[in-house]
Design a protein around this motif. Sequence first.
Motif, PDB file in Angstrom:
ATOM      1  N   MET A 146       0.846  -1.200   0.000  1.00 12.43           N
ATOM      2  CA  MET A 146       0.000   0.000   0.000  1.00 12.43           C
ATOM      3  C   MET A 146       0.875   1.241   0.000  1.00 12.43           C
ATOM      4  O   MET A 146       2.047   1.203   0.383  1.00 12.43           O
ATOM      5  N   LYS A 147       0.294   2.355  -0.424  1.00 14.90           N
ATOM      6  CA  LYS A 147       0.973   3.638  -0.326  1.00 14.90           C
ATOM      7  C   LYS A 147       0.649   4.282   1.011  1.00 14.90           C
ATOM      8  O   LYS A 147      -0.480   4.210   1.490  1.00 14.90           O
ATOM      9  N   ALA A 148       1.646   4.898   1.625  1.00 14.48           N
ATOM     10  CA  ALA A 148       1.463   5.542   2.922  1.00 14.48           C
ATOM     11  C   ALA A 148       2.330   6.793   2.986  1.00 14.48           C
ATOM     12  O   ALA A 148       3.426   6.836   2.407  1.00 14.48           O
ATOM     13  N   LEU A 149       1.818   7.793   3.675  1.00 18.23           N
ATOM     14  CA  LEU A 149       2.576   9.017   3.912  1.00 18.23           C
ATOM     15  C   LEU A 149       3.243   8.874   5.275  1.00 18.23           C
ATOM     16  O   LEU A 149       2.568   8.758   6.298  1.00 18.23           O
ATOM     17  N   VAL A 150       4.564   8.871   5.285  1.00 20.92           N
ATOM     18  CA  VAL A 150       5.318   8.548   6.502  1.00 20.92           C
ATOM     19  C   VAL A 150       6.050   9.792   7.010  1.00 20.92           C
ATOM     20  O   VAL A 150       6.737  10.488   6.244  1.00 20.92           O
ATOM     21  N   TYR A 151       5.884  10.048   8.296  1.00 27.64           N
ATOM     22  CA  TYR A 151       6.664  11.087   8.973  1.00 27.64           C
ATOM     23  C   TYR A 151       8.075  10.549   9.167  1.00 27.64           C
ATOM     24  O   TYR A 151       8.291   9.545   9.859  1.00 27.64           O
ATOM     25  N   GLU A 152       9.057  11.197   8.527  1.00 25.38           N
ATOM     26  CA  GLU A 152      10.432  10.698   8.520  1.00 25.38           C
ATOM     27  C   GLU A 152      11.380  11.502   9.394  1.00 25.38           C
ATOM     28  O   GLU A 152      12.512  11.087   9.632  1.00 25.38           O
ATOM     29  N   GLY A 153      10.940  12.648   9.880  1.00 26.19           N
ATOM     30  CA  GLY A 153      11.764  13.523  10.697  1.00 26.19           C
ATOM     31  C   GLY A 153      11.142  14.901  10.713  1.00 26.19           C
ATOM     32  O   GLY A 153      10.111  15.143  10.073  1.00 26.19           O
TER      33      GLY A 153
ATOM     34  N   PHE B  32      -2.863   7.888   7.332  1.00 24.82           N
ATOM     35  CA  PHE B  32      -2.410   8.483   6.077  1.00 24.82           C
ATOM     36  C   PHE B  32      -1.857   7.361   5.205  1.00 24.82           C
ATOM     37  O   PHE B  32      -0.674   7.294   4.891  1.00 24.82           O
ATOM     38  N   ALA B  33      -2.740   6.452   4.860  1.00 24.03           N
ATOM     39  CA  ALA B  33      -2.361   5.237   4.144  1.00 24.03           C
ATOM     40  C   ALA B  33      -3.598   4.697   3.445  1.00 24.03           C
ATOM     41  O   ALA B  33      -4.730   5.112   3.718  1.00 24.03           O
ATOM     42  N   GLN B  34      -3.373   3.740   2.554  1.00 23.52           N
ATOM     43  CA  GLN B  34      -4.503   3.179   1.820  1.00 23.52           C
ATOM     44  C   GLN B  34      -5.298   2.183   2.654  1.00 23.52           C
ATOM     45  O   GLN B  34      -6.479   1.956   2.386  1.00 23.52           O
TER      46      GLN B  34
ATOM     47  N   ILE C  45       3.551   6.419  10.419  1.00 24.19           N
ATOM     48  CA  ILE C  45       2.409   6.871   9.629  1.00 24.19           C
ATOM     49  C   ILE C  45       1.494   7.657  10.557  1.00 24.19           C
ATOM     50  O   ILE C  45       0.995   7.106  11.541  1.00 24.19           O
ATOM     51  N   LEU C  46       1.314   8.927  10.265  1.00 31.53           N
ATOM     52  CA  LEU C  46       0.430   9.771  11.064  1.00 31.53           C
ATOM     53  C   LEU C  46      -1.014   9.611  10.564  1.00 31.53           C
ATOM     54  O   LEU C  46      -1.307   8.827   9.692  1.00 31.53           O
ATOM     55  N   GLY C  47      -1.922  10.408  11.155  1.00 30.05           N
ATOM     56  CA  GLY C  47      -3.314  10.435  10.716  1.00 30.05           C
ATOM     57  C   GLY C  47      -4.219   9.558  11.558  1.00 30.05           C
ATOM     58  O   GLY C  47      -3.940   8.375  11.754  1.00 30.05           O
ATOM     59  N   HIS C  48      -5.302  10.155  12.071  1.00 35.71           N
ATOM     60  CA  HIS C  48      -6.248   9.367  12.873  1.00 35.71           C
ATOM     61  C   HIS C  48      -7.704   9.787  12.648  1.00 35.71           C
ATOM     62  O   HIS C  48      -8.598   9.269  13.305  1.00 35.71           O
TER      63      HIS C  48
ATOM     64  N   GLY D 166       7.408  11.515   3.659  1.00 33.86           N
ATOM     65  CA  GLY D 166       7.725  10.811   2.433  1.00 33.86           C
ATOM     66  C   GLY D 166       6.641   9.818   2.070  1.00 33.86           C
ATOM     67  O   GLY D 166       6.037   9.183   2.950  1.00 33.86           O
ATOM     68  N   LEU D 167       6.374   9.684   0.781  1.00 39.91           N
ATOM     69  CA  LEU D 167       5.407   8.704   0.305  1.00 39.91           C
ATOM     70  C   LEU D 167       6.141   7.377   0.089  1.00 39.91           C
ATOM     71  O   LEU D 167       7.120   7.313  -0.669  1.00 39.91           O
ATOM     72  N   ARG D 168       5.684   6.322   0.772  1.00 37.20           N
ATOM     73  CA  ARG D 168       6.362   5.029   0.703  1.00 37.20           C
ATOM     74  C   ARG D 168       5.397   3.923   0.283  1.00 37.20           C
ATOM     75  O   ARG D 168       4.174   4.031   0.489  1.00 37.20           O
ATOM     76  N   ASP D 169       5.963   2.870  -0.297  1.00 41.64           N
ATOM     77  CA  ASP D 169       5.223   1.631  -0.534  1.00 41.64           C
ATOM     78  C   ASP D 169       5.517   0.684   0.618  1.00 41.64           C
ATOM     79  O   ASP D 169       6.677   0.333   0.864  1.00 41.64           O
ATOM     80  N   LEU D 170       4.468   0.290   1.326  1.00 38.81           N
ATOM     81  CA  LEU D 170       4.613  -0.556   2.506  1.00 38.81           C
ATOM     82  C   LEU D 170       3.677  -1.756   2.405  1.00 38.81           C
ATOM     83  O   LEU D 170       2.681  -1.713   1.658  1.00 38.81           O
ATOM     84  N   PRO D 171       3.938  -2.820   3.143  1.00 35.96           N
ATOM     85  CA  PRO D 171       3.017  -3.961   3.138  1.00 35.96           C
ATOM     86  C   PRO D 171       1.645  -3.559   3.682  1.00 35.96           C
ATOM     87  O   PRO D 171       1.542  -2.720   4.583  1.00 35.96           O
ATOM     88  N   ASP D 172       0.600  -4.164   3.132  1.00 33.62           N
ATOM     89  CA  ASP D 172      -0.741  -3.935   3.672  1.00 33.62           C
ATOM     90  C   ASP D 172      -0.810  -4.467   5.101  1.00 33.62           C
ATOM     91  O   ASP D 172      -0.221  -5.517   5.405  1.00 33.62           O
ATOM     92  N   PRO D 173      -1.508  -3.771   5.995  1.00 34.36           N
ATOM     93  CA  PRO D 173      -1.698  -4.320   7.347  1.00 34.36           C
ATOM     94  C   PRO D 173      -2.571  -5.565   7.296  1.00 34.36           C
ATOM     95  O   PRO D 173      -3.353  -5.757   6.355  1.00 34.36           O
ATOM     96  N   VAL D 174      -2.464  -6.385   8.303  1.00 34.16           N
ATOM     97  CA  VAL D 174      -3.242  -7.621   8.405  1.00 34.16           C
ATOM     98  C   VAL D 174      -4.198  -7.489   9.577  1.00 34.16           C
ATOM     99  O   VAL D 174      -3.785  -7.137  10.695  1.00 34.16           O
TER     100      VAL D 174
END
Length: 326
Positions: free
Chosen positions: A1-8, A112-114, A56-59, A13-21
């Motif tokens: 999935m695509k996710a917006l990650v707080y990196e500092g 902030f993710a799919q 990953i921020l956002g709630h 940064g927009l990253r490709d990460l595994p889908d959560p289970v």
Amino acid sequence: MKALVYEGVETLGLRDLPDPVADAGQSLVRIAASGICGSDMHAYLGHDERRPAPLILGHEAAGVIEGGARDGTRVTINPLVSCGQCTACASGRENLCPDRLIISMPPREGAFAQYVAMRDENLVVVPDHVPLEKAALAEPLAVSWHSVRLGLAAHDRALGQTALVIGGGAIGLAAALALKAQGIDDVTIVEPNATRRAYLSDVCGAQAIAAATDDYAIVIDAVGYAATRAMASALCSPGGVIVHIGLGEDTGGLDVRRMTLQEITFIGTYTYTRQDFRDTCAAIFAGSFGALNWIERRGLDEGPQAFRDLRAGTVAAPKIVLDPWA
């Protein structure tokens, strides 16, 4: 999935990460809309030690359940996860649970993710007539609904029924709407940003002013800086109530002597109970908050610029909502 990650600090940064289970008792939610909150901005600026990078921020989110028995169900997410066993949880005050967590706090990634995996008990079904981007406003609206409920419970209406909200962002506007939904009609928002003030007046129909000088029976500080606390303690009328939601800075501002001599009640408030969240959703679905047309929608890849724009104070709309699929 695509996710917006707080990196500092001030870096996303927009990253490709595994889908959560989704584990037992959880559902996988395909996120349709996720709002940017003031707490996300605090983390972005490096001011929140509870949200260390990378994260990953956002709630503030709503979407559609994917897979399982409830596949295709439209839901909004109550992001507050509590233990369910302590005294606070047993008394229906889950927001005071000592082990409470909100998604976007480790170890729970944010929205902030799919996709997000979330406990089923934290999902509220959204009727088909309610757009998911408006259902995503349930979380900030619930914060304000809870704060107004506490403030009105402590307030003697015989001493006045006027209210001042300090700050015209999403929480402040939501507080104004919650005040009206709960029976206080004379509500003013003080907002120094001229662009935001014009938006509140022209689009939201709010009574918004640059500065306040009158006394108000109820004052809600939706900013939480020393200067706004000073304003609240100066403008709250004798016997009135100050409700403090904002988390801008930790100390300073309150005129404790005046508050003591004038018997002004001060209430600090954080998040909401599970019942407050459900009540807020019911109010949204019934149209009690009005049109909720104060959203600016952007794609997830536009998230870094959205944070920069918020940082610069150039966003007129009280809420930016990110679409992970745009």
